[in-house]
Every structure is written in structure tokens, then in C-alpha cells.
Design a protein around this motif. Structure first.
Motif, mmCIF file in Angstrom:
data_model
loop_
_atom_site.group_PDB
_atom_site.id
_atom_site.type_symbol
_atom_site.label_atom_id
_atom_site.label_comp_id
_atom_site.label_asym_id
_atom_site.label_seq_id
_atom_site.Cartn_x
_atom_site.Cartn_y
_atom_site.Cartn_z
ATOM 1 N N ILE A 209 0.788 -1.043 0.015
ATOM 2 C CA ILE A 209 0.167 -0.015 -0.120
ATOM 3 C C ILE A 209 0.867 1.393 -0.007
ATOM 4 C CG2 ILE A 209 -1.859 1.205 1.154
ATOM 5 C CD1 ILE A 209 -2.617 -1.523 0.203
ATOM 6 N N SER A 210 0.824 2.025 -1.196
ATOM 7 C CA SER A 210 1.594 3.107 -1.113
ATOM 8 C C SER A 210 0.677 4.581 -1.033
ATOM 9 C CB SER A 210 2.505 3.160 -2.457
ATOM 10 O OG SER A 210 1.633 3.122 -3.572
ATOM 11 N N SER A 211 -0.378 4.387 -0.976
ATOM 12 C CA SER A 211 -1.490 5.425 -0.834
ATOM 13 C C SER A 211 -1.624 6.153 0.459
ATOM 14 C CB SER A 211 -2.870 5.031 -1.352
ATOM 15 O OG SER A 211 -3.911 6.080 -1.155
ATOM 16 N N VAL A 212 -1.925 7.335 0.544
ATOM 17 C CA VAL A 212 -2.137 8.068 2.084
ATOM 18 C C VAL A 212 -3.563 7.520 2.239
ATOM 19 C CG1 VAL A 212 -0.610 10.004 1.341
ATOM 20 C CG2 VAL A 212 -3.292 10.206 0.848
ATOM 21 N N GLN A 242 -3.588 12.680 -5.069
ATOM 22 C CA GLN A 242 -4.066 14.158 -4.930
ATOM 23 C C GLN A 242 -5.389 14.454 -5.285
ATOM 24 O OE1 GLN A 242 -1.456 16.441 -4.178
ATOM 25 N NE2 GLN A 242 -3.424 17.560 -3.826
ATOM 26 N N ASP A 243 -6.068 13.750 -6.060
ATOM 27 C CA ASP A 243 -7.424 13.862 -6.413
ATOM 28 C C ASP A 243 -8.174 13.758 -5.187
ATOM 29 O OD1 ASP A 243 -7.206 14.058 -9.379
ATOM 30 O OD2 ASP A 243 -7.355 11.851 -9.780
ATOM 31 N N ALA A 244 -8.028 12.553 -4.290
ATOM 32 C CA ALA A 244 -8.599 12.409 -3.018
ATOM 33 C C ALA A 244 -8.467 13.361 -2.146
ATOM 34 C CB ALA A 244 -7.833 10.954 -2.565
ATOM 35 N N CYS A 263 -12.495 8.363 1.777
ATOM 36 C CA CYS A 263 -13.712 8.950 1.576
ATOM 37 C C CYS A 263 -13.433 9.876 0.144
ATOM 38 C CB CYS A 263 -14.566 9.589 2.686
ATOM 39 S SG CYS A 263 -15.978 10.065 2.414
ATOM 40 N N GLY A 264 -12.465 10.652 0.187
ATOM 41 C CA GLY A 264 -12.158 11.634 -0.901
ATOM 42 C C GLY A 264 -12.019 10.791 -2.094
#
Length: 304
Positions: A209-212, A242-244, A263-264
Motif C-alpha cells: 500500500i503506497s497510498s495516503v 492528489q485527487d482524493a 472517502c475523498g
């Protein structure tokens, strides 16, 4: 009375104007513990409590753990939550505030989960964060509430991590006779285990998992989530971190509600021009998230 509350369904004028569609928001960020998780977790905890469980064990440093801790406090049942080392101090503070015993173990949820399973005795109930039919049945109440209002959408947009919300929404659509309504399941690119399963034609484990958006951080979706994609019209979409993050900040400005990047991810589709053009009435699940602060979201954005 269930432990979760019926949450508001509101039309978003800001998002509708951007998306050129009518966007309806199901505001599950307003659940007592901050996310939709209380629907399924609360249902499961009530069932296990009725069966005589003396303790609840969970393995989540996020919304599922908070929901178990909240349910345990409401039911008078002690709760132990095993969290990975990546869990934020904010999350640990919230768990402690609910009276849960917090154990930090391992570098990932999988490692925390393994320890949690070993701690579960015959008198305890293990509450899985996403892979349990009791959870899906509870999450389905989100659609029940929309159906009771007679507000049938053309599509449901939601975030997908381990797949519990997706399973619950599909169950809710079916039990309300809305099996013709498609679902758009959104993930961030660094946590796209559902998208990987769709591409592979079966559930697979992604490397990491590399996402925030760590609440989407299941390296493998539950089998039932993939099964839903074979029996229901489910479209997999990925967005950038960045979109989220942008969606979180814009949503705070538009609706005075702070949500986390997980959620974003779903909210991002409403902010990306033309992403929802083909639909007239969109139901967007604002699943929430209590562990992210505005300062964190700003810090993550600054690093992108």
C-alpha cells in the motif's frame, strides 16, 4: 434500537453544479464514531452480544476498530484492538477515548490481524473489519434508508478498500429491488486491490500500500467483493492520491464536513469534470473517517 443512526440524505448543489448531475450525499460521516463502519460492526457486535460474547477483539487502526470500540462501550463489553505500527496517534487516542485496550503490533494490518486472532478466546467475538456477512447485512441498511425515502438513484458511487461497503451496498440494492442500479467502486492508485482483482479475474494480493488513503489499505479484497462484480454491474475506477486529497479539502469548504482520503476517493469523481456526466441522479456515499485531521491532509497535499 440499532447502534448506528439514520444519516441525512441531502442534495449537494456545489457538487451537482460541477458534475452536471444531481448529486445526493448519504452522510455516513455523521455516524457517532465517524464512519459507515458502525452499521455493520454495530450489527455484528449486537448479534455476538446476544449470543453471550464476553469480549470483542478487532484488528484495525482505523474506522472499523473505532466502531468496535464504540459498540463495546455502548454494550458494556470490553474491547481489544490490535493496530499496526503505521496507525496514527490520533487514531490511537480515539480508540482509547472509547475505552478500548490498544495493542500495537506489526508493520501491516495483516500482521496485526494475525495477532488479534491468537488473542481471541472461546468467550470472545472476533470482529473482522470487512469480511463478514453480518457486516454486509448491517451496511445494507444504508440503501434501506435511501429506499424508504423513495429516492432511487441512477448509480451509486462509493469507495472500496477491503470490500465490506461494496458488499453491503450490493446486498441493499438487491433486497430493495434495485438490482438494476450500477455501482462505481473507487480506489486510489496506491491501494487498488479491487481493481487488481478485476484485472486478474480473481482476488489477488497487491505488493503493498503506497497510498495516503490507508483506510483503503487491504492488500486483497474479500472474495465476496469480487463475487459482487460478477453478479452485479460494478465499475472499478482509480483516482490519484492528489485527487482524493483535493476532494477532501473542497468538500470541507462546500459542506463543512471533514472526511479522510479514503472517502475523498469517491468524492473525487464528483469534482473531476465529466466523470459522472452520463448519470442524472447520483448517490454518493460519504463514508467518513475520523482519524484524519485537516493538518494531516494539508501535509499530505504539500508532499504530492
Amino acid at each position: 434500537m440499532p447502534l448506528h443512526i439514520n444519516t441525512p440524505l441531502i442534495e449537494s448543489r456545489p457538487l451537482s453544479a460541477i458534475a452536471k448531475s444531481t448529486i445526493w450525499l448519504k452522510l455516513d460521516a455523521l455516524q457517532p464514531c465517524g464512519s459507515f463502519k458502525l452499521r455493520g460492526v454495530g450489527h455484528a457486535c449486537e448479534i455476538h452480544h446476544a449470543r453471550g460474547a464476553k469480549g470483542f477483539i478487532s484488528s484495525s487502526g482505523g474506522n472499523a476498530g473505532l466502531a468496535v470500540a464504540y459498540a463495546g462501550r455502548q454494550l458494556g463489553i470490553p474491547v481489544t484492538v490490535v493496530v499496526p505500527e503505521t496507525t496514527t496517534e490520533r487514531a490511537k487516542e480515539l480508540l482509547a477515548m472509547e475505552g478500548a485496550k490498544v495493542i500495537v503490533h506489526g508493520s501491516s494490518w495483516q500482521e496485526a490481524n494475525q495477532l488479534a486472532l491468537t488473542l481471541t478466546t472461546s468467550s470472545d467475538a472476533f470482529i473482522h473489519p470487512f469480511d463478514d456477512p453480518l457486516l454486509w447485512s448491517g451496511h445494507a441498511t444504508l440503501i434501506d434508508e435511501v429506499a424508504e425515502l423513495g429516492q432511487k438513484p441512477d448509480v451509486v458511487v462509493l469507495s472500496v478498500g477491503g470490500g465490506g461497503l461494496l458488499c453491503g451496498v450490493v446486498e441493499g440494492l438487491r433486497r430493495n429491488g434495485w438490482q438494476d442500479i450500477p455501482v462505481i467502486a473507487v480506489e486510489t492508485e496506491g491501494a487498488a486491490s479491487f481493481h487488481a482483482a478485476i484485472m486478474a479475474g480473481k482476488p489477488v494480493e497487491i505488493e503493498g500500500i503506497s497510498s495516503v488513503a490507508t483506510s483503503l489499505g487491504a492488500k486483497r479484497v474479500c472474495d465476496q467483493a469480487f463475487e459482487c462484480s460478477t453478479t452485479h454491474h460494478v465499475k472499478s475506477v482509480t483516482v490519484t492520491d492528489q485527487d482524493a486529497l483535493d476532494a477532501c479539502q473542497r468538500f470541507l469548504l462546500d459542506h463543512r464536513v471533514l472526511v479522510e482520503p479514503a472517502c475523498g476517493a469517491a468524492l473525487a469523481l464528483a469534482y473531476i469534470p465529466h466523470a459522472l456526466d452520463r448519470y442524472d441522479n447520483v448517490l454518493l456515499v460519504v463514508c467518513g473517517g475520523a482519524t484524519a485531521t485537516f493538518a494531516q491532509i494539508q501535509q499530505w497535499s504539500a508532499k504530492k
